[in-house]
Design a protein around this motif. Structure first.
Motif, mmCIF file in Angstrom:
data_model
loop_
_atom_site.group_PDB
_atom_site.id
_atom_site.type_symbol
_atom_site.label_atom_id
_atom_site.label_comp_id
_atom_site.label_asym_id
_atom_site.label_seq_id
_atom_site.Cartn_x
_atom_site.Cartn_y
_atom_site.Cartn_z
ATOM 1 N N TRP A 64 1.022 -1.247 0.067
ATOM 2 C CA TRP A 64 0.055 -0.195 0.038
ATOM 3 C C TRP A 64 0.693 1.190 -0.145
ATOM 4 N N TRP A 65 0.399 2.454 -0.880
ATOM 5 C CA TRP A 65 1.049 3.724 -0.800
ATOM 6 C C TRP A 65 -0.237 4.583 -0.404
ATOM 7 N N VAL A 66 0.237 5.487 0.173
ATOM 8 C CA VAL A 66 -0.748 6.668 0.341
ATOM 9 C C VAL A 66 -0.254 7.905 -0.628
ATOM 10 N N PHE A 103 -5.386 5.611 -2.455
ATOM 11 C CA PHE A 103 -4.512 4.498 -1.718
ATOM 12 C C PHE A 103 -4.377 3.594 -2.929
ATOM 13 N N LEU A 104 -2.853 3.414 -3.326
ATOM 14 C CA LEU A 104 -2.609 2.485 -4.183
ATOM 15 C C LEU A 104 -2.070 1.212 -3.774
ATOM 16 N N PHE A 105 -2.381 0.118 -4.556
ATOM 17 C CA PHE A 105 -1.969 -1.246 -3.789
ATOM 18 C C PHE A 105 -0.998 -1.468 -5.119
ATOM 19 N N GLY A 106 0.392 -1.726 -4.816
ATOM 20 C CA GLY A 106 1.055 -2.126 -6.053
ATOM 21 C C GLY A 106 2.654 -1.810 -5.876
ATOM 22 N N GLY A 107 3.380 -2.130 -6.706
ATOM 23 C CA GLY A 107 4.690 -2.227 -6.656
ATOM 24 C C GLY A 107 5.474 -0.715 -6.974
ATOM 25 N N VAL A 129 -3.810 -0.310 -12.777
ATOM 26 C CA VAL A 129 -3.090 -0.164 -11.641
ATOM 27 C C VAL A 129 -4.059 -0.207 -10.487
ATOM 28 N N SER A 130 -3.723 -1.230 -9.349
ATOM 29 C CA SER A 130 -4.733 -1.246 -8.046
ATOM 30 C C SER A 130 -4.923 -0.106 -7.491
#
Length: 179
Positions: A20-22, A72-76, A42-43
């Motif tokens: 997770w990234w904010v 909120f991003l869920f990825g690499g 992109v999730s």
């Protein structure tokens, strides 16, 4: 939210490369960023709440971000860079406690999916301890004195028992949670 199964256990189990990234967005850019991430597959999770307005005797509904200026991003790392390249992201905030954020977002998702009326609760009342998360004062901590479109934050010099107040846009501060 994309994909629709973002919060299923099997989707979140593969977290070796993904996390997770904010993303702190430019003002009123959350939906634009969500559209771009969707197009790039992109999730992400952008919690929205419905708000109904009366305008000239007619009801009009709109969907507003639950957390203005945040997505909120869920990825690499590659997904984070894809989001940054949109020029809609001010700052990508690293999440140290991935499990805590995932649990919090899952609860938010469940609340939204319930269909019950929601309202946001802002904890940045006068006296709240905050950290400045954007701008030239990023990382500074202080205490909120006044609320409104702008908040006055006092930066204290404890040894002198004095402080300096500065007006900061409320989208640039976050509460400091003690626990």
């Amino acid at each position: 939210m994309w994909p629709e199964n973002l919060f299923t256990e099997d989707r979140l189990a593969d977290t070796l490369e993904t996390k997770w990234w904010v993303l702190h967005t430019k003002p009123r850019a959350e939906k634009s960023l969500a559209r771009r991430l969707f197009a790039d597959e992109v999730s992400f999770f952008l919690p929205l709440r419905e708000q109904t307005h009366q305008y000239r005797g007619r009801s009009k509904s709109s969907y507003l971000p639950v957390f203005p200026s945040y997505l909120f991003l869920f990825g690499g790392e590659e997904d984070r860079l894809t989001a940054r390249m949109t020029n809609l992201v001010v700052h990508a905030i690293k999440v140290d406690d991935q499990e805590l954020l995932a649990a919090d977002l899952d609860r938010v998702h469940r609340l939204i999916e319930s269909g019950l009326p929601l309202s946001t609760v802002d904890q940045l009342v006068p006296g709240s301890e905050v950290e400045i998360t954007a701008g030239p004062l990023v990382g500074m901590r202080g205490t909120v004195v006044r609320r409104g479109g702008f908040s006055k934050v006092i930066i204290e010099v404890h040894m002198l028992q004095q402080g300096i107040s500065v007006e900061v846009d409320e989208t640039m501060i976050q509460p400091i949670w003690h626990g």
